[in-house]
Motif scaffolding. Structure first.
Motif, PDB file in Angstrom:
ATOM      1  N   MET A   1      -0.227  28.338   0.889  1.00 59.15           N
ATOM      2  CA  MET A   1      -0.292  28.617  -0.539  1.00 59.15           C
ATOM      3  C   MET A   1      -1.677  29.163  -0.873  1.00 59.15           C
ATOM      4  O   MET A   1      -2.678  28.535  -0.578  1.00 59.15           O
ATOM      5  CB  MET A   1       0.001  27.327  -1.316  1.00 59.15           C
ATOM      6  N   GLU A   2      -1.688  30.327  -1.495  1.00 58.17           N
ATOM      7  CA  GLU A   2      -2.948  30.966  -1.875  1.00 58.17           C
ATOM      8  C   GLU A   2      -3.233  30.644  -3.344  1.00 58.17           C
ATOM      9  O   GLU A   2      -2.370  30.819  -4.206  1.00 58.17           O
ATOM     10  CB  GLU A   2      -2.790  32.484  -1.685  1.00 58.17           C
ATOM     11  N   ILE A   3      -4.441  30.154  -3.623  1.00 63.61           N
ATOM     12  CA  ILE A   3      -4.822  29.811  -4.997  1.00 63.61           C
ATOM     13  C   ILE A   3      -5.940  30.748  -5.443  1.00 63.61           C
ATOM     14  O   ILE A   3      -6.960  30.866  -4.772  1.00 63.61           O
ATOM     15  CB  ILE A   3      -5.305  28.347  -5.096  1.00 63.61           C
ATOM     16  N   LYS A   4      -5.724  31.427  -6.582  1.00 63.59           N
ATOM     17  CA  LYS A   4      -6.733  32.342  -7.105  1.00 63.59           C
ATOM     18  C   LYS A   4      -7.101  31.896  -8.524  1.00 63.59           C
ATOM     19  O   LYS A   4      -6.241  31.819  -9.394  1.00 63.59           O
ATOM     20  CB  LYS A   4      -6.172  33.767  -7.128  1.00 63.59           C
ATOM     21  N   ILE A   5      -8.381  31.573  -8.726  1.00 63.43           N
ATOM     22  CA  ILE A   5      -8.847  31.117 -10.037  1.00 63.43           C
ATOM     23  C   ILE A   5      -9.699  32.215 -10.660  1.00 63.43           C
ATOM     24  O   ILE A   5     -10.633  32.715 -10.037  1.00 63.43           O
ATOM     25  CB  ILE A   5      -9.671  29.818  -9.919  1.00 63.43           C
ATOM     26  N   GLN A   6      -9.353  32.570 -11.894  1.00 63.70           N
ATOM     27  CA  GLN A   6     -10.089  33.623 -12.593  1.00 63.70           C
ATOM     28  C   GLN A   6     -10.571  33.042 -13.917  1.00 63.70           C
ATOM     29  O   GLN A   6      -9.774  32.553 -14.718  1.00 63.70           O
ATOM     30  CB  GLN A   6      -9.127  34.793 -12.842  1.00 63.70           C
ATOM     31  N   SER A   7     -11.895  33.071 -14.132  1.00 63.38           N
ATOM     32  CA  SER A   7     -12.422  32.563 -15.400  1.00 63.38           C
ATOM     33  C   SER A   7     -12.921  33.747 -16.229  1.00 63.38           C
ATOM     34  O   SER A   7     -13.721  34.542 -15.758  1.00 63.38           O
ATOM     35  CB  SER A   7     -13.532  31.545 -15.157  1.00 63.38           C
ATOM     36  N   ILE A   8     -12.431  33.830 -17.458  1.00 66.62           N
ATOM     37  CA  ILE A   8     -12.747  34.948 -18.335  1.00 66.62           C
ATOM     38  C   ILE A   8     -13.691  34.476 -19.433  1.00 66.62           C
ATOM     39  O   ILE A   8     -13.443  33.474 -20.095  1.00 66.62           O
ATOM     40  CB  ILE A   8     -11.444  35.516 -18.951  1.00 66.62           C
ATOM     41  N   HIS A   9     -14.784  35.187 -19.641  1.00 70.94           N
ATOM     42  CA  HIS A   9     -15.804  34.907 -20.663  1.00 70.94           C
ATOM     43  C   HIS A   9     -16.642  33.663 -20.376  1.00 70.94           C
ATOM     44  O   HIS A   9     -17.272  33.124 -21.277  1.00 70.94           O
ATOM     45  CB  HIS A   9     -15.191  34.789 -22.068  1.00 70.94           C
ATOM     46  N   PHE A  10     -16.613  33.154 -19.134  1.00 67.04           N
ATOM     47  CA  PHE A  10     -17.483  32.032 -18.752  1.00 67.04           C
ATOM     48  C   PHE A  10     -17.431  31.881 -17.234  1.00 67.04           C
ATOM     49  O   PHE A  10     -16.588  32.485 -16.584  1.00 67.04           O
ATOM     50  CB  PHE A  10     -17.039  30.725 -19.439  1.00 67.04           C
ATOM     51  N   ASP A  11     -18.339  31.064 -16.683  1.00 68.35           N
ATOM     52  CA  ASP A  11     -18.332  30.785 -15.247  1.00 68.35           C
ATOM     53  C   ASP A  11     -17.800  29.383 -15.018  1.00 68.35           C
ATOM     54  O   ASP A  11     -18.337  28.415 -15.557  1.00 68.35           O
ATOM     55  CB  ASP A  11     -19.760  30.888 -14.670  1.00 68.35           C
ATOM     56  N   ALA A  12     -16.748  29.285 -14.212  1.00 65.90           N
ATOM     57  CA  ALA A  12     -16.164  27.973 -13.905  1.00 65.90           C
ATOM     58  C   ALA A  12     -17.074  27.218 -12.946  1.00 65.90           C
ATOM     59  O   ALA A  12     -17.608  27.792 -12.004  1.00 65.90           O
ATOM     60  CB  ALA A  12     -14.785  28.152 -13.290  1.00 65.90           C
ATOM     61  N   THR A  13     -17.248  25.924 -13.199  1.00 69.23           N
ATOM     62  CA  THR A  13     -18.078  25.099 -12.317  1.00 69.23           C
ATOM     63  C   THR A  13     -17.289  24.754 -11.051  1.00 69.23           C
ATOM     64  O   THR A  13     -16.056  24.820 -11.046  1.00 69.23           O
ATOM     65  CB  THR A  13     -18.478  23.782 -13.019  1.00 69.23           C
ATOM     66  N   GLU A  14     -18.008  24.381 -10.020  1.00 65.39           N
ATOM     67  CA  GLU A  14     -17.359  23.979  -8.761  1.00 65.39           C
ATOM     68  C   GLU A  14     -16.469  22.760  -8.990  1.00 65.39           C
ATOM     69  O   GLU A  14     -15.382  22.649  -8.426  1.00 65.39           O
ATOM     70  CB  GLU A  14     -18.415  23.628  -7.711  1.00 65.39           C
ATOM     71  N   LYS A  15     -16.950  21.857  -9.830  1.00 61.64           N
ATOM     72  CA  LYS A  15     -16.205  20.636 -10.136  1.00 61.64           C
ATOM     73  C   LYS A  15     -14.851  20.990 -10.778  1.00 61.64           C
ATOM     74  O   LYS A  15     -13.825  20.410 -10.426  1.00 61.64           O
ATOM     75  CB  LYS A  15     -17.046  19.775 -11.078  1.00 61.64           C
ATOM     76  N   LEU A  16     -14.861  21.949 -11.718  1.00 59.10           N
ATOM     77  CA  LEU A  16     -13.635  22.379 -12.385  1.00 59.10           C
ATOM     78  C   LEU A  16     -12.683  23.034 -11.382  1.00 59.10           C
ATOM     79  O   LEU A  16     -11.485  22.757 -11.369  1.00 59.10           O
ATOM     80  CB  LEU A  16     -13.957  23.346 -13.530  1.00 59.10           C
ATOM     81  N   GLU A  17     -13.228  23.879 -10.511  1.00 55.77           N
ATOM     82  CA  GLU A  17     -12.401  24.549  -9.504  1.00 55.77           C
ATOM     83  C   GLU A  17     -11.775  23.549  -8.532  1.00 55.77           C
ATOM     84  O   GLU A  17     -10.604  23.673  -8.184  1.00 55.77           O
ATOM     85  CB  GLU A  17     -13.216  25.597  -8.748  1.00 55.77           C
ATOM     86  N   GLU A  18     -12.536  22.539  -8.125  1.00 55.43           N
ATOM     87  CA  GLU A  18     -12.006  21.504  -7.231  1.00 55.43           C
ATOM     88  C   GLU A  18     -10.888  20.722  -7.922  1.00 55.43           C
ATOM     89  O   GLU A  18      -9.863  20.421  -7.317  1.00 55.43           O
ATOM     90  CB  GLU A  18     -13.121  20.534  -6.813  1.00 55.43           C
ATOM     91  N   PHE A  19     -11.105  20.408  -9.206  1.00 52.86           N
ATOM     92  CA  PHE A  19     -10.102  19.690  -9.991  1.00 52.86           C
ATOM     93  C   PHE A  19      -8.796  20.499 -10.036  1.00 52.86           C
ATOM     94  O   PHE A  19      -7.716  19.971  -9.799  1.00 52.86           O
ATOM     95  CB  PHE A  19     -10.639  19.455 -11.416  1.00 52.86           C
ATOM     96  N   ILE A  20      -8.913  21.794 -10.320  1.00 56.36           N
ATOM     97  CA  ILE A  20      -7.747  22.675 -10.409  1.00 56.36           C
ATOM     98  C   ILE A  20      -7.021  22.741  -9.070  1.00 56.36           C
ATOM     99  O   ILE A  20      -5.798  22.601  -9.012  1.00 56.36           O
ATOM    100  CB  ILE A  20      -8.170  24.088 -10.872  1.00 56.36           C
ATOM    101  N   GLU A  21      -7.771  22.939  -7.985  1.00 62.27           N
ATOM    102  CA  GLU A  21      -7.151  23.044  -6.660  1.00 62.27           C
ATOM    103  C   GLU A  21      -6.408  21.752  -6.293  1.00 62.27           C
ATOM    104  O   GLU A  21      -5.322  21.800  -5.725  1.00 62.27           O
ATOM    105  CB  GLU A  21      -8.200  23.396  -5.607  1.00 62.27           C
ATOM    106  N   LYS A  22      -6.999  20.615  -6.642  1.00 60.73           N
ATOM    107  CA  LYS A  22      -6.365  19.324  -6.351  1.00 60.73           C
ATOM    108  C   LYS A  22      -5.053  19.183  -7.126  1.00 60.73           C
ATOM    109  O   LYS A  22      -4.035  18.772  -6.579  1.00 60.73           O
ATOM    110  CB  LYS A  22      -7.341  18.194  -6.720  1.00 60.73           C
ATOM    111  N   LYS A  23      -5.084  19.547  -8.405  1.00 60.37           N
ATOM    112  CA  LYS A  23      -3.888  19.449  -9.254  1.00 60.37           C
ATOM    113  C   LYS A  23      -2.800  20.411  -8.798  1.00 60.37           C
ATOM    114  O   LYS A  23      -1.636  20.049  -8.715  1.00 60.37           O
ATOM    115  CB  LYS A  23      -4.234  19.750 -10.729  1.00 60.37           C
TER     116      LYS A  23
END
Length: 99
Positions: free
Chosen positions: A1-23
């Motif tokens: 499974m490939e996960i692609k995170i795109q944040s628009i108008h801000f920079d996503a923190t590593e903590k937020l990206e890890e949270f998203i990937e886990k969920k």
């Protein structure tokens, strides 16, 4: 499974990206054959309530399922999107079984 995170108008923190990937990884329990997950995080009108827009598109063989939620935090938006996607994926899986 490939996960692609795109944040628009801000920079996503590593903590937020890890949270998203886990969920998002938990979606595989509902449907095993997920090919790709595209997540878009967008800040709409800064300094207002409910300004975090989360949209997730899940690609499964021959179909795409899209969910969009607007909340106070991205974590809350991701939680709600993942919950709705679980329901949609289970319905899709049942539909595919009947064919």
């Amino acid at each position: 499974m490939e996960i692609k995170i795109q944040s628009i108008h801000f920079d996503a923190t590593e903590k937020l990206e890890e949270f998203i990937e886990k969920k998002v990884a938990k979606l595989e329990k509902a449907y095993e054959d997920i090919q790709k997950v595209d997540i878009q995080l967008k800040v709409v009108k800064p300094a207002t309530a409910l300004n975090k827009e989360t949209s997730i598109t899940v690609t499964v063989p021959g179909h795409q399922i899209h969910v969009e939620k607007t909340c106070d935090t991205f974590e809350e938006g991701v939680d709600q999107c993942v919950d709705s996607l679980k329901v949609s994926l289970v319905k899709y899986k049942e539909k595919m079984r009947k064919k």
